[in-house]
Structure formats: C-alpha cells, structure tokens
Design a protein around this motif. Structure first.
Motif, short mmCIF file in Angstrom:
data_model
loop_
_atom_site.label_atom_id
_atom_site.label_comp_id
_atom_site.label_asym_id
_atom_site.label_seq_id
_atom_site.Cartn_x
_atom_site.Cartn_y
_atom_site.Cartn_z
N ASP A 1 0.81 -1.22 0.00
CA ASP A 1 0.00 0.00 0.00
C ASP A 1 0.84 1.27 0.00
O ASP A 1 0.53 2.22 -0.72
N ASP A 2 1.91 1.28 0.81
CA ASP A 2 2.76 2.48 0.86
C ASP A 2 3.41 2.76 -0.49
O ASP A 2 3.53 3.91 -0.89
N GLU A 3 3.82 1.73 -1.17
CA GLU A 3 4.43 1.91 -2.49
C GLU A 3 3.40 2.42 -3.50
O GLU A 3 3.71 3.27 -4.34
N GLN A 4 2.18 1.92 -3.41
CA GLN A 4 1.13 2.39 -4.31
C GLN A 4 0.80 3.85 -4.03
O GLN A 4 0.63 4.65 -4.96
N ILE A 5 0.74 4.21 -2.76
CA ILE A 5 0.46 5.59 -2.40
C ILE A 5 1.59 6.50 -2.87
O ILE A 5 1.35 7.58 -3.42
N ALA A 6 2.83 6.07 -2.69
CA ALA A 6 3.98 6.86 -3.12
C ALA A 6 3.98 7.05 -4.64
O ALA A 6 4.27 8.14 -5.14
N ALA A 7 3.63 6.00 -5.37
CA ALA A 7 3.56 6.10 -6.83
C ALA A 7 2.46 7.07 -7.25
O ALA A 7 2.66 7.90 -8.15
N ARG A 8 1.32 6.98 -6.61
CA ARG A 8 0.20 7.89 -6.91
C ARG A 8 0.57 9.33 -6.56
O ARG A 8 0.24 10.25 -7.30
N LEU B 1 -3.13 11.83 0.77
CA LEU B 1 -2.25 10.67 0.59
C LEU B 1 -1.00 10.78 1.45
O LEU B 1 -0.53 9.78 2.00
N GLU B 2 -0.46 11.99 1.59
CA GLU B 2 0.71 12.18 2.45
C GLU B 2 0.37 11.84 3.90
O GLU B 2 1.18 11.25 4.60
N ASP B 3 -0.83 12.20 4.32
CA ASP B 3 -1.27 11.86 5.68
C ASP B 3 -1.37 10.35 5.88
O ASP B 3 -1.11 9.85 6.97
N GLN B 4 -1.72 9.63 4.84
CA GLN B 4 -1.82 8.18 4.94
C GLN B 4 -0.43 7.53 5.08
O GLN B 4 -0.30 6.48 5.68
N LEU B 5 0.59 8.19 4.54
CA LEU B 5 1.94 7.65 4.61
C LEU B 5 2.60 7.90 5.96
O LEU B 5 3.47 7.14 6.39
N ILE B 6 2.19 8.98 6.63
CA ILE B 6 2.78 9.34 7.91
C ILE B 6 2.06 8.58 9.02
O ILE B 6 0.85 8.70 9.17
N PRO B 7 2.80 7.79 9.78
CA PRO B 7 2.14 7.01 10.85
C PRO B 7 1.65 7.93 11.97
O PRO B 7 2.24 8.97 12.25
N ASP B 8 0.56 7.51 12.60
CA ASP B 8 0.04 8.26 13.74
C ASP B 8 0.98 8.04 14.93
O ASP B 8 1.34 6.91 15.25
N ILE B 9 1.35 9.14 15.55
CA ILE B 9 2.24 9.06 16.72
C ILE B 9 1.42 9.45 17.94
O ILE B 9 0.86 10.55 18.00
N ILE B 10 1.38 8.57 18.88
CA ILE B 10 0.65 8.83 20.11
C ILE B 10 1.62 9.49 21.09
O ILE B 10 2.65 8.91 21.45
#
Length: 66
Positions: free
Chosen positions: A3-10, A56-65
């Motif tokens: 998924d991360d690679e697909q998001i990065a490509a998009r 899409l950038e938000d989807q790539l950045i992990p949520d940090i608690i």
C-alpha cells in the motif's frame, strides 16, 4: 507492491500533474487576453490535486501517540 508503495507512486503522479497545472496557469496568465473561465478551472483543478496530495501524504505518515 504494498500500500505504501502504491500511495507513493500515486503521489508522484499527482505532484507531476500539479507542477504541470502550475506551468499551464502561468502560461495562460501571460497570454492576452486572459481567459478567466479557463484560469478558474485550472486553479480549481490544482486545488483538488493539492487536497488529494495532502490526503495521501497523511496516509503515509504514521500516527504518533504522544
């Protein structure tokens, strides 16, 4: 491809489209007379691309608690 690679490509495709639209807006703005309707359409499309890029950038950045 994960998924991360697909998001990065998009993201790369969207960023390229965004740059192309920016160039088209500059070129249209330098033409006389300026087609205001076409300019507005290009700017609106550019904003939609920016919003999609941000999503899409938000989807790539992990949520940090904290």
């Amino acid at each position: 491809m994960n998924d991360d690679e697909q998001i990065a490509a998009r993201l790369e495709i969207l960023r390229t489209d965004h740059r192309d639209l920016d160039a088209a807006i500059v070129a249209l703005g330098s033409a006389m007379p300026v087609d205001q309707l076409q300019m507005a359409r290009l700017k609106k499309r550019k904003l939609r691309l920016r919003d999609e890029i941000a999503l899409l950038e938000d989807q790539l950045i992990p949520d940090i608690i904290a």
